[in-house]
Design an enzyme around this catalytic site. Structure first.
Site, PDB file in Angstrom:
ATOM      1  N   LYS A 192       0.803  -1.556  -0.037  1.00 33.04           N
ATOM      2  CA  LYS A 192       0.059   0.116  -0.170  1.00 33.04           C
ATOM      3  C   LYS A 192       0.856   1.468  -0.267  1.00 33.04           C
ATOM      4  CE  LYS A 192      -1.634   2.544   3.164  1.00 33.04           C
ATOM      5  NZ  LYS A 192      -1.331   3.833   2.264  1.00 33.04           N
ATOM      6  N   GLY A 244       7.613   4.716   8.045  1.00 29.05           N
ATOM      7  CA  GLY A 244       6.524   5.915   7.989  1.00 29.05           C
ATOM      8  C   GLY A 244       6.792   6.504   9.714  1.00 29.05           C
ATOM      9  N   SER A 245       5.641   7.043  10.126  1.00 27.31           N
ATOM     10  CA  SER A 245       5.937   7.379  11.658  1.00 27.31           C
ATOM     11  C   SER A 245       5.560   6.844  12.579  1.00 27.31           C
ATOM     12  CB  SER A 245       5.000   8.727  12.282  1.00 27.31           C
ATOM     13  OG  SER A 245       3.678   7.803  11.724  1.00 27.31           O
ATOM     14  N   THR A 246       6.584   7.414  13.923  1.00 30.36           N
ATOM     15  CA  THR A 246       6.944   6.229  15.103  1.00 30.36           C
ATOM     16  C   THR A 246       5.469   6.159  15.792  1.00 30.36           C
ATOM     17  OG1 THR A 246       8.569   6.936  15.277  1.00 30.36           O
ATOM     18  CG2 THR A 246       7.980   6.057  17.312  1.00 30.36           C
ATOM     19  N   GLU A 247       4.449   7.008  15.700  1.00 31.60           N
ATOM     20  CA  GLU A 247       2.979   6.258  15.835  1.00 31.60           C
ATOM     21  C   GLU A 247       2.378   5.538  15.301  1.00 31.60           C
ATOM     22  OE1 GLU A 247       0.794  10.608  14.979  1.00 31.60           O
ATOM     23  OE2 GLU A 247      -0.571   9.330  16.518  1.00 31.60           O
ATOM     24  N   GLY A 249       3.773   3.270  13.423  1.00 31.96           N
ATOM     25  CA  GLY A 249       4.526   1.977  13.584  1.00 31.96           C
ATOM     26  C   GLY A 249       3.785   1.649  15.082  1.00 31.96           C
ATOM     27  N   GLU A 266      10.254   0.425  10.166  1.00 30.66           N
ATOM     28  CA  GLU A 266      11.485   2.361   9.733  1.00 30.66           C
ATOM     29  C   GLU A 266      10.893   2.888  10.336  1.00 30.66           C
ATOM     30  OE1 GLU A 266      13.331   4.799   8.833  1.00 30.66           O
ATOM     31  OE2 GLU A 266      13.132   3.260   6.642  1.00 30.66           O
ATOM     32  N   GLU A 397      10.545  15.312  15.500  1.00 28.98           N
ATOM     33  CA  GLU A 397      10.978  15.362  13.885  1.00 28.98           C
ATOM     34  C   GLU A 397      10.063  16.005  12.890  1.00 28.98           C
ATOM     35  OE1 GLU A 397       9.344  11.315  12.202  1.00 28.98           O
ATOM     36  OE2 GLU A 397      11.718  11.144  10.595  1.00 28.98           O
TER      37      GLU A 397
HETATM   38  P1  NAI Z   1       2.191   8.240   8.394  1.00 29.61           P
HETATM   39  O1  NAI Z   1       2.989   7.310   9.465  1.00 29.61           O
HETATM   40  O2  NAI Z   1       0.723   8.119   8.380  1.00 29.61           O
HETATM   41  O3  NAI Z   1       1.963   7.531   6.852  1.00 29.61           O
HETATM   42  C1  NAI Z   1       3.107   6.478   6.372  1.00 29.61           C
HETATM   43  C2  NAI Z   1       2.671   5.296   5.878  1.00 29.61           C
HETATM   44  O4  NAI Z   1       1.130   4.047   6.632  1.00 29.61           O
HETATM   45  C3  NAI Z   1       1.051   5.209   5.065  1.00 29.61           C
HETATM   46  O5  NAI Z   1       1.179   5.074   3.892  1.00 29.61           O
HETATM   47  C4  NAI Z   1      -0.135   5.676   5.238  1.00 29.61           C
HETATM   48  O6  NAI Z   1      -1.467   5.167   4.889  1.00 29.61           O
HETATM   49  C5  NAI Z   1      -0.426   4.358   6.422  1.00 29.61           C
HETATM   50  N1  NAI Z   1      -1.340   4.389   7.375  1.00 29.61           N
HETATM   51  C6  NAI Z   1      -1.687   5.694   8.376  1.00 29.61           C
HETATM   52  N2  NAI Z   1      -2.017   5.343   9.784  1.00 29.61           N
HETATM   53  C7  NAI Z   1      -2.221   3.910   9.169  1.00 29.61           C
HETATM   54  C8  NAI Z   1      -2.659   2.204   9.962  1.00 29.61           C
HETATM   55  N3  NAI Z   1      -2.715   2.834  11.163  1.00 29.61           N
HETATM   56  N4  NAI Z   1      -2.720   1.382   9.966  1.00 29.61           N
HETATM   57  C9  NAI Z   1      -1.314   1.182   8.744  1.00 29.61           C
HETATM   58  N5  NAI Z   1      -1.158   2.085   8.159  1.00 29.61           N
HETATM   59  C10 NAI Z   1      -1.193   3.361   8.698  1.00 29.61           C
HETATM   60  O7  NAI Z   1       2.714   8.869   8.094  1.00 29.61           O
HETATM   61  P2  NAI Z   1       2.140  11.178   7.824  1.00 29.61           P
HETATM   62  O8  NAI Z   1       0.397  10.900   8.756  1.00 29.61           O
HETATM   63  O9  NAI Z   1       1.677  10.544   6.250  1.00 29.61           O
HETATM   64  O10 NAI Z   1       3.261  11.727   8.417  1.00 29.61           O
HETATM   65  C11 NAI Z   1       2.933  11.787   9.669  1.00 29.61           C
HETATM   66  C12 NAI Z   1       4.989  12.349  10.638  1.00 29.61           C
HETATM   67  O11 NAI Z   1       5.300  10.802   9.715  1.00 29.61           O
HETATM   68  C13 NAI Z   1       5.084  13.160   9.291  1.00 29.61           C
HETATM   69  O12 NAI Z   1       5.670  14.520  10.020  1.00 29.61           O
HETATM   70  C14 NAI Z   1       6.998  12.174   9.925  1.00 29.61           C
HETATM   71  O13 NAI Z   1       7.151  12.485  10.888  1.00 29.61           O
HETATM   72  C15 NAI Z   1       6.524  11.271   9.724  1.00 29.61           C
HETATM   73  N6  NAI Z   1       6.851  10.223   8.558  1.00 29.61           N
HETATM   74  C16 NAI Z   1       8.155   9.615   8.956  1.00 29.61           C
HETATM   75  C17 NAI Z   1       7.996   9.304   7.655  1.00 29.61           C
HETATM   76  C18 NAI Z   1       9.213   8.167   7.752  1.00 29.61           C
HETATM   77  O14 NAI Z   1       9.627   7.606   6.800  1.00 29.61           O
HETATM   78  N7  NAI Z   1      10.260   7.789   8.812  1.00 29.61           N
HETATM   79  C19 NAI Z   1       7.797   9.027   6.208  1.00 29.61           C
HETATM   80  C20 NAI Z   1       6.691   9.795   6.696  1.00 29.61           C
HETATM   81  C21 NAI Z   1       6.036  10.463   7.866  1.00 29.61           C
END
Ligand code: NAI
Length: 799
Positions: A192, A244-247, A249, A266, A397
């Site tokens: 996804k 993605g985000s730690t939250e 994760g 990650e 972050e």
């Molecule tokens: P996110 O962690 O919400 O999104 C990453 C992925 O997870 C997306 O594909 C999203 O659709 C999916 N996702 C969201 N909620 C989910 C759930 N409950 N279960 C399974 N999948 C889910 O990140 P977001 O909201 O786009 O960005 C927020 C913050 O996260 C950013 O400001 C940044 O600080 C951090 N981030 C860190 C990343 C990294 O590579 N470490 C990458 C993206 C965001």
């Protein structure tokens, strides 16, 4: 005006990359995309679509299917159906598919680069020269691994169907990091992409078709967080890989705890960029441009915390400001642009809010004079100085082009500041002294350390975090292991469930004579073993230990939260063990094997009352061998030096994780204990072990053994008691870095569920039986790999 003057003063003209090919591609799809399931396009079950925008001008690029649980289910079914056929292919046949994909990525590289830039907002220079070449490199490298898989990992099999969820900052690169190793190892995939950037994943779906990849091997379901959640919760998925985000994760960790799904995470970072006074400041500033302004700072390993040695802080800040003034921000398709657009309005708002909070916390904000484009989502490069280490901008972050600067005086202070976050993804060290740089690199809690360089990635080098930056690695040999399991383990039978002890009031030591029990038969009482000393339990209570025939054998203390706390404190202080050389650790282990062999008969005799004479004798004999094995491993489980295709070497070190809690198996009280504790100790971790609940009296033999073997106090602590209660305390303890839990299925689930707080690494037997008497299964690399984490230190060479 002379030509020389013109060179200095000349303005950049526009140099836009042509987007015609992308426009035609979007047109061919009618600007509307379905899911890619079972090798073809499939309309979303609920008929819903969402828009994906070009962040450089906020214009709609296309509408994309919103995945619902039914779409995920269809994709998982397609992946499952394809699974056995894909695994049954010869390695060479599978290698050819990956190789073909790599070739096709190169063939379509310009389309992919432009599409990536349009969907994400990153400068075309970056997508063209970094993202897409790395995507191809990842598939080439893993095509090679398929060819070698049977020779290099003969005992391993694929996890099965893998669910992968990726973020928006490197959309196609993160796809490659996930899909290449998964396919290489024989898994099938449901991926996804992030909702802001789904388009290159859909272009990749076409590449899979063009490569003739069998239907269902790769499935792409687009959608938002709810689609990701459906994938995480699907019962027929064997592994989840998330970036993605730690939250999120943490939420995924909680959602997968009660299943047998493997998980790699990650997550975020707040990576330090450490500059010593002897650094080449001009190179440092260029490194910093890559460190924090690459991809608008939307990089999980961005060097977002600048730590400067006080003596050069002023000069360095001046140079940084000068350089920031020359950064060009604007339309990302312009080839002369350094900083493009932020991915989405919500991200832009998040950056603004965090910077405002930083200023409210006392930081000084500096931005160069730049004119931002009128439309689209842009944020200027930003320098926050005078940042207090506890300020939100030093801890959280930001994921934007914002650098938070702080100073330090000594290398020790730099290390302390650098490690002062919950994260541990990456770090940079700038110093012309190789001694200082490597000494500091070794002390940083980070999965990747770049010495005098920044943001270098390669398929041959594992990438991933320590602590709340997640666990598991992507790339390299260790990345492959995330997608495989030992074949025997996958098929091992479940252990019988253990009845949790009734919440009876435990008996006190003074009052342990239960009527009807033959009290004089009690021949032993043991204590806890904490900090190298025997300790009474805080509760003052103990538990009865009975022989197989019901005879009372003795009493073991009922350890509680306070005892675990003391044990963790003692383990944290046992730096002598963590710092001991591998040779010294080996010597201590050899010595304990020697001591065990001297006491072989008496220990076997006592153990026989619980497990029978035959098992007891076998346990002691094999325990001696097992300790010998890990003494042997202690100075041999070393790392590697990778040769990425740059002028760098990457030193991959197997580092101890820190303090590890170990719940030992019931069924083999001595051998099970040593099979887990020895690999953890051998590589330099400190341990808090909970021995078999069936025979905790083994503790008495063990502390005598280690007391006489020169193991530094605190390196191994033993707390007896009810496993379920101690497991909870260990799992919830924030100062424990990893937890190994080898019990029944419910214990494995509890270990995972209760440890989401600090995201500690958890390794369990999934409730499956392990034949502790078979050295092929019960010792060796598989255990050592879980007792360590790989740190890659990149060191440049040449002028
Ligand atoms: P996110 O962690 O919400 O999104 C990453 C992925 O997870 C997306 O594909 C999203 O659709 C999916 N996702 C969201 N909620 C989910 C759930 N409950 N279960 C399974 N999948 C889910 O990140 P977001 O909201 O786009 O960005 C927020 C913050 O996260 C950013 O400001 C940044 O600080 C951090 N981030 C860190 C990343 C990294 O590579 N470490 C990458 C993206 C965001």
């Amino acid at each position: 005006m002379s030509i020389a003057e013109k060179f200095v003063n000349m303005e950049y003209g526009p140099a836009p990359e042509d987007s015609k090919e992308v426009a035609a591609w979007l047109g061919r799809h009618g600007h509307r995309f379905q899911h890619f399931i079972g090798g073809g396009w499939q309309a979303p079950a609920a008929g819903e679509y969402f828009d994906t925008l070009d962040p450089s001008n906020a214009e709609k690029l296309a509408s994309v299917a919103q995945g619902a649980a039914a779409d995920i289910d269809a994709a998982v079914k397609a992946a499952r159906a394809a699974s056995s056929g894909w695994r049954a292919l010869t390695p060479h046949a599978r290698a050819l598919y990956l190789y073909t994909i790599a070739r096709l990525v190169q063939k379509h590289s310009r389309l992919l680069a432009v599409l990536e830039t349009m969907d994400n907002g990153k400068p075309i220079r970056e997508s063209r020269d970094i993202d897409i070449p790395l995507v191809a490199r990842h598939f080439y490298h893993h095509a090679g691994w398929v060819q070698l898989l049977e020779q290099e990992f003969p005992e391993y099999v694929a996890c099965g169907v893998v669910g992968q969820i990726i973020p928006w900052n490197f959309p196609l690169l993160m796809l490659a990091w996930k899909i290449a190793p998964a396919l290489a190892t024989g898994n099938t995939v449901v991926l996804k992409p992030a909702e802001f950037t789904p388009l290159t994943a859909l272009a990749f779906a076409e590449i899979c078709q063009e490569a003739g990849l069998p239907a269902g091997v790769v499935n792409i379901v687009t959608g938002d967080g709810s689609t990701g959640e459906a994938l995480v919760k699907h019962p027929d998925v064997d592994k989840i890989a998330f970036t993605g985000s730690t939250e999120v994760g943490r939420a995924i960790r909680a959602a997968t705890a009660t299943s047998h799904k493997r998980l790699s995470l990650e997550l975020g970072g707040k990576s330090p960029f450490i500059v010593f006074e002897d650094a080449d400041l001009d190179s440092t500033v260029e490194g910093l441009v890559d460190g924090i302004w690459f991809n608008q700072g939307q990089v999980c390993c961005a060097g977002s915390r600048l730590l400067m040695q006080e003596s050069i802080a002023e000069a360095l800040l001046a140079k940084i400001q000068d350089r920031m003034s020359t950064l060009r921000i604007g339309a990302p398709l312009d080839k002369a642009i350094d900083i493009g657009a932020i991915v989405a309005r919500v991200q832009l708002d998040r950056i603004r809010k965090l910077v405002d909070q930083g200023v409210a916390d006392g930081a000084t904000c500096w931005q160069p004079q730049v004119t931002l484009p009128a439309r689209g989502f842009y944020y200027p490069p930003t320098l926050l100085s005078n940042v207090h280490p506890t300020s939100i901008v030093a801890q959280q972050e930001i994921f934007g082009p914002v650098l938070a600067a702080m100073t330090f005086r000594t290398p020790a202070e730099a290390v302390e500041l650098a490690n002062n976050t919950v994260y541990g993804l990456a770090a940079c060290v700038w110093s012309e002294s190789v001694n200082v740089a490597l000494h500091v690199a070794a002390q940083l809690k980070a999965g990747v350390v770049w010495v005098n360089c920044t943001n270098l990635f390669d398929a041959s080098c594992g990438f991933g975090g320590y602590r709340e930056s997640g666990y598991g690695r992507e790339g390299g040999r260790e990345g492959l292991l995330e997608y495989m399991e030992p074949a025997w383990f996958k098929n091992a039978p479940l252990l019988p469930a253990v009845k949790t002890p009734a919440p009876l009031e435990p008996e006190s030591e003074e009052d342990s004579s239960t009527p009807g029990i033959d009290t004089p038969a009690i021949d032993r009482t043991v204590k806890l073993y904490i900090g190298g000393k025997q300790a009474r339990p805080d509760s003052g209570y103990s538990m009865e230990v009975r022989a197989a025939d019901g005879r009372l054998l003795g009493e073991a203390p009922l350890g509680n939260r306070k005892d675990i706390r003391n044990a963790v404190e003692a383990a944290r202080k046992a730096v002598a063990w963590a710092k001991a050389t591998a040779h010294n650790r080996a010597q201590v282990l050899y010595y304990s094997a020697e001591n065990l062999s001297q006491r072989r008969d008496e220990i076997a005799h006592r153990l026989a009352a619980v497990v029978g004479e035959k098992q007891a004798a076998a346990e002691v004999d094999l325990s001696i061998e097992r300790i010998f094995s890990y003494a042997a491993w202690a100075d041999k489980f070393d790392g590697a030096v990778h040769n990425p295709p740059f002028r760098n070497v990457a030193i991959a070190m197997n580092e101890a994780i820190g303090t590890v809690g170990v719940i030992c198996p019931r069924e083999a009280p001595l051998l099970g204990f040593l099979s887990l504790v020895m690999p953890v100790l051998a590589v330099g971790n400190t341990v808090i072990a909970v021995p078999s609940e069936a025979y905790p009296l083994i503790t008495g033999d063990l502390y005598q053994l280690f007391d006489t073997s020169d193991l530094p106090g605190g390196a191994l602590n033993i707390v007896t008691g009810y496993t379920s209660q101690l497991l909870k305390t260990l799992a919830e303890h924030d100062d424990i870095d990893a937890l190994w839990c080898f019990g029944d299925e419910a214990s494995a689930a509890a270990a995972k569920a209760m440890s989401v707080g600090n995201l500690k690494q958890v390794w369990t037997n999934e409730g499956r039986a392990i034949d502790w008497f078979n050295p092929r299964l019960a010792e060796g690399r598989w255990f050592l790999e879980h007792a360590t984490q790989v740190k890659n230190i990149w060191v440049p060479y040449g002028e």
